[in-house]
Write a protein that holds these residues in place. Structure first.
Motif, PDB file in Angstrom:
ATOM      1  N   GLN A   1       4.140   6.214  -0.789  1.00 54.80           N
ATOM      2  CA  GLN A   1       4.128   5.020  -0.719  1.00 54.80           C
ATOM      3  C   GLN A   1       3.716   4.277   0.611  1.00 54.80           C
ATOM      4  O   GLN A   1       4.111   4.794   1.610  1.00 54.80           O
ATOM      5  CB  GLN A   1       5.416   4.358  -1.353  1.00 54.80           C
ATOM      6  CG  GLN A   1       5.204   2.699  -1.592  1.00 54.80           C
ATOM      7  CD  GLN A   1       6.235   2.128  -2.432  1.00 54.80           C
ATOM      8  OE1 GLN A   1       6.798   2.807  -3.619  1.00 54.80           O
ATOM      9  NE2 GLN A   1       7.157   1.402  -1.933  1.00 54.80           N
TER      10      GLN A   1
ATOM     11  N   HIS B   1      10.076  -8.308  -1.179  1.00 59.39           N
ATOM     12  CA  HIS B   1       9.187  -7.340  -2.053  1.00 59.39           C
ATOM     13  C   HIS B   1       8.903  -6.087  -1.472  1.00 59.39           C
ATOM     14  O   HIS B   1       8.925  -5.077  -2.307  1.00 59.39           O
ATOM     15  CB  HIS B   1       7.739  -8.388  -2.062  1.00 59.39           C
ATOM     16  CG  HIS B   1       6.697  -7.573  -3.038  1.00 59.39           C
ATOM     17  ND1 HIS B   1       6.827  -7.694  -4.358  1.00 59.39           N
ATOM     18  CD2 HIS B   1       5.732  -6.523  -2.593  1.00 59.39           C
ATOM     19  CE1 HIS B   1       5.988  -7.019  -4.777  1.00 59.39           C
ATOM     20  NE2 HIS B   1       5.111  -6.105  -3.874  1.00 59.39           N
TER      21      HIS B   1
ATOM     22  N   ARG C   1      12.191  -3.941  -2.199  1.00 62.68           N
ATOM     23  CA  ARG C   1      12.234  -3.674  -3.458  1.00 62.68           C
ATOM     24  C   ARG C   1      11.345  -2.360  -3.993  1.00 62.68           C
ATOM     25  O   ARG C   1      11.781  -1.700  -4.386  1.00 62.68           O
ATOM     26  CB  ARG C   1      12.131  -4.776  -4.332  1.00 62.68           C
ATOM     27  CG  ARG C   1      13.137  -6.077  -4.481  1.00 62.68           C
ATOM     28  CD  ARG C   1      12.481  -6.907  -5.614  1.00 62.68           C
ATOM     29  NE  ARG C   1      13.609  -8.087  -5.470  1.00 62.68           N
ATOM     30  CZ  ARG C   1      14.821  -8.150  -6.130  1.00 62.68           C
ATOM     31  NH1 ARG C   1      15.369  -6.986  -6.398  1.00 62.68           N
ATOM     32  NH2 ARG C   1      15.760  -9.246  -5.978  1.00 62.68           N
ATOM     33  N   ASP C   2      10.212  -2.423  -3.199  1.00 62.28           N
ATOM     34  CA  ASP C   2       9.311  -1.334  -3.538  1.00 62.28           C
ATOM     35  C   ASP C   2       9.906  -0.016  -2.823  1.00 62.28           C
ATOM     36  O   ASP C   2       9.741   1.120  -3.413  1.00 62.28           O
ATOM     37  CB  ASP C   2       8.025  -1.652  -2.881  1.00 62.28           C
ATOM     38  CG  ASP C   2       7.061  -2.420  -3.723  1.00 62.28           C
ATOM     39  OD1 ASP C   2       7.583  -3.070  -4.868  1.00 62.28           O
ATOM     40  OD2 ASP C   2       5.931  -3.000  -3.137  1.00 62.28           O
TER      41      ASP C   2
END
Length: 343
Positions: free
Chosen positions: A151, A326, A329-330
């Motif tokens: 990621q 955000h 959280r990812d």
């Protein structure tokens, strides 16, 4: 979730601030988070030390890890034993030394995550991890062969980076002219291409005579850059702001109209570009790391002509950078994915 970040560096530079902001965002979401840093190297006068910063943030890990590339074998062995005794759910390693310690010291039942912060860490000898992060989208494919989740970990931005309430007044307090201000905001080292920046500004200034250049930072090539500025007859048009940190750095950035980011160091997340965008400062950048995703105008090659063309283009990007929450959280979702059985 109990999260331990490993950051084998004594410096508040490179990925350190990004790690701190990620840890803060994870903690704000209700998780128990600490950051272990290099506690051995203390003679670091040239850069700001990391330990006081992490202490001030309440993030400094006190679990007995030395975590230094300067450690002799017996200290490395001590770190392995100390890590194995920890009770954590996630060991998130950020540098090669961290990953080696984590490879042999991750406690039973914990998941090991590795962040790649610069392409030089992408090599065949990269130790195994349950999941990886990279600083830019084009690097994801480099790890696909490992068949582990990968990621992008973007740059996180401190809330102090925001548009100025009164840019004209801010410039006055900093002793700057209220005209078109171009800035470069990085350590004076070869990879940041200050020499190119000065040459490009000389050409840019011929087309925009009202423009001024602000150079924020220090480093090994500072005096060479001063000499170059003098030789180009730009002394009156260039301001050397020196090393700035914290709120002072944010003010200098807020005062600018645009920044030129002509190279990256050991953090390819391009945090400076994200900070500039948060301050409503236009970003002109080379095609490195995450810069293409953050730049308003970019150039394929680092040349004087390309810099000037990008600066004069007036191009602006409409994309919005994700908020710290955000991003956190990812990354937490990545941790969860890494714990799931492989199919």
């Amino acid at each position: 979730m109990r999260i331990l970040h490993l950051l084998a560096s004594p410096f508040w530079s490179g990925p350190a601030e990004n790690v701190a902001l990620l840890a803060q965002a994870q903690r704000a979401l209700g998780h128990e988070v600490t950051v272990a840093v290099d506690r051995k190297r203390r003679d670091i006068a040239a850069e700001e030390p990391a330990v006081p910063r992490f202490q001030q943030l309440g993030l400094l890990d006190e679990g007995g890890l030395t975590l230094s590339v300067k450690s002799p074998p017996w200290e490395l062995w001590s770190d392995l034993r100390a890590l194995r005794r920890r009770t954590v759910d996630v060991v998130h390693a950020h540098f090669t030394h961290d990953h080696l310690v984590a490879r042999w010291g991750t406690p039973k039942g914990s998941v090991r995550i590795r962040s790649i912060h610069a392409p030089r860490s992408l090599r065949a000898s990269l130790p195994e991890a349950a999941a990886y992060t990279v600083p830019a989208g084009h690097l994801v494919s480099k790890l696909e062969g490992r068949q582990r989740p990968v990621q992008v970990l973007p740059a996180l931005v401190d809330p102090m980076f925001k548009p100025p309430e009164d840019r004209k007044a801010l410039r006055r307090t900093l002793g700057l002219e209220d005209t078109h201000l171009v800035g470069m905001i990085s350590t004076f080292q070869q990879s940041r291409r200050h020499a190119l920046g000065v040459e490009a500004f000389a050409a840019f200034h011929r087309q925009r005579p009202e423009a001024r250049l602000v150079l924020v930072g220090d480093g090994a090539l500072l005096e060479a850059t001063r000499t170059q500025v003098k030789e180009r007859g730009l002394t009156e048009q260039v301001t050397f702001a020196g090393y700035q940190q914290g709120a002072d750095f944010a003010k200098w950035l807020q005062a600018l109209d645009e920044v030129w980011i002509l190279g990256l160091g050991n953090d390819w997340s391009a945090r400076a570009a994200a900070q500039a965008r948060a301050c409503s400062v236009r970003v002109v950048a080379v095609n490195e790391g995450a810069l293409p995703e953050l730049a308003d105008a970019r150039m394929e090659a680092p040349t004087v002509e390309a810099v000037v063309a990008a600066a004069l283009s007036g191009a602006t990007a409409g994309t919005r950078h994700p908020a710290n929450e955000h991003i956190a959280r990812d990354i937490l979702a990545l941790y969860q994915q890494a714990t799931e059985p492989r199919r």
